[in-house]
Design a protein around this motif. Structure first.
Motif, PDB file in Angstrom:
ATOM      1  N   ARG A  71       0.820  -1.208   0.000  1.00 10.67           N
ATOM      2  CA  ARG A  71       0.000   0.000   0.000  1.00 10.67           C
ATOM      3  C   ARG A  71       0.857   1.262   0.000  1.00 10.67           C
ATOM      4  O   ARG A  71       0.518   2.268  -0.634  1.00 10.67           O
ATOM      5  N   SER A 103      -0.802 -10.840   4.383  1.00  8.75           N
ATOM      6  CA  SER A 103      -1.904  -9.929   4.701  1.00  8.75           C
ATOM      7  C   SER A 103      -2.924 -10.635   5.572  1.00  8.75           C
ATOM      8  O   SER A 103      -3.632 -11.532   5.109  1.00  8.75           O
ATOM      9  N   SER A 105      -5.669  -9.362   6.763  1.00 16.35           N
ATOM     10  CA  SER A 105      -7.041  -8.922   6.489  1.00 16.35           C
ATOM     11  C   SER A 105      -7.407  -8.908   5.010  1.00 16.35           C
ATOM     12  O   SER A 105      -8.569  -8.747   4.664  1.00 16.35           O
ATOM     13  N   ASP A 107      -6.668  -6.511   3.003  1.00 13.34           N
ATOM     14  CA  ASP A 107      -7.054  -5.123   2.702  1.00 13.34           C
ATOM     15  C   ASP A 107      -6.227  -4.629   1.517  1.00 13.34           C
ATOM     16  O   ASP A 107      -5.315  -3.814   1.653  1.00 13.34           O
ATOM     17  N   ASP A 109      -6.498  -3.736  -2.921  1.00 13.27           N
ATOM     18  CA  ASP A 109      -7.402  -3.387  -4.015  1.00 13.27           C
ATOM     19  C   ASP A 109      -7.081  -4.244  -5.237  1.00 13.27           C
ATOM     20  O   ASP A 109      -6.005  -4.102  -5.821  1.00 13.27           O
ATOM     21  N   ASN A 136     -13.854 -10.348  -0.050  1.00 11.34           N
ATOM     22  CA  ASN A 136     -12.512 -10.499  -0.628  1.00 11.34           C
ATOM     23  C   ASN A 136     -12.500 -11.417  -1.852  1.00 11.34           C
ATOM     24  O   ASN A 136     -11.435 -11.757  -2.366  1.00 11.34           O
TER      25      ASN A 136
END
Length: 236
Positions: A71, A103, A105, A107, A109, A136
């Motif tokens: 990110r 990861s 979670s 989270d 894109d 997801n």
């Protein structure tokens, strides 16, 4: 102390892994311990760090990255240039290493450049709960989503990647990934560039979280160029 004005082959030989399953982390830090500036590490490393950074990737079977690093830093597109890919092919390796993301979670894109420009299909190492979450589901269209239990434990990460034939694991962050691997005593090599900069801030250090433990390491080499110290420590 050895100057790092060596040719690429000499530097590659210096960073050659010993064979078998081998977990290496690569970080850069200011001399007062800051691992980032304005949230990213790119501003800290100089030319010597960037050169070593690129060459080390050639040895990897898989580049392991935390979701926070994705990110913050992007990681869209090729991670190796054409010369590096040819070097790998000449030695019987795939042109591009696999890319795995830790990861908890998911989270991430699925429409980001990390996925749309990925040179290989990414591997997402996550929790059972995140993998089963319907929100997801789109990530399964652009990556291999691998549930590893209630939490993502370093040993489970290593075992899964090694089971895919990815023995040389090269990690570039982030701090929580390194902290968890230190706690699990799962770090075989730490490559650290000390950049001749003072940050004077509360920026994160290279490791975060995990348990407060001391793990003995052995100095493998010291290189220096234009004030940058390139250190590698391996498991004692």
């Amino acid at each position: 102390m050895q100057q790092s004005r060596m040719n690429d082959e000499d530097l590659l030989a210096a960073y050659a892994p010993p064979g078998g399953t081998f977990v290496r982390f690569n970080f850069v830090s200011t001399i007062d311990g800051a691992a980032t500036h304005d949230g990213v590490s790119a501003a800290i490393g100089g030319d010597a760090d960037k050169r070593a950074f690129a060459l080390m990737r050639r040895w990897s079977d898989v580049v392991l990255i935390g979701a926070g690093t994705i990110r913050a830093e992007g990681y869209g597109g090729e991670l190796l240039d054409a010369a590096a890919q040819q070097w790998r092919i000449a030695r019987g390796k795939a042109a591009h290493p696999e890319i795995a993301v830790v990861s908890g979670s998911l989270d991430l894109d699925p429409a980001s450049e990390f996925f749309t420009r990925a040179p290989v299909r990414p591997i997402l190492l996550t929790t059972d709960a995140a993998a089963a979450d319907p929100s997801n589901a789109r990530l399964g269209e652009v990556a291999d989503v691998v549930p590893l239990g209630a939490t993502v434990q370093p040993r489970a990460v290593i075992d899964h990647l090694a089971g895919r034939g990815l023995a040389m694991i090269h990690s570039e962050g982030g701090p929580h990934v390194l902290g968890s691997f230190i706690a699990a005593d799962a770090v075989d090599s730490l490559c650290l560039t000390l950049s001749p900069l003072l940050a004077g801030s509360d920026a994160t250090r290279i490791a975060a979280g995990g348990e407060g433990v001391l793990r003995p390491m052995r100095l493998q080499h010291v290189l220096h160029e234009d004030g940058e110290l390139l250190l590698e420590y391996r498991r004692a």
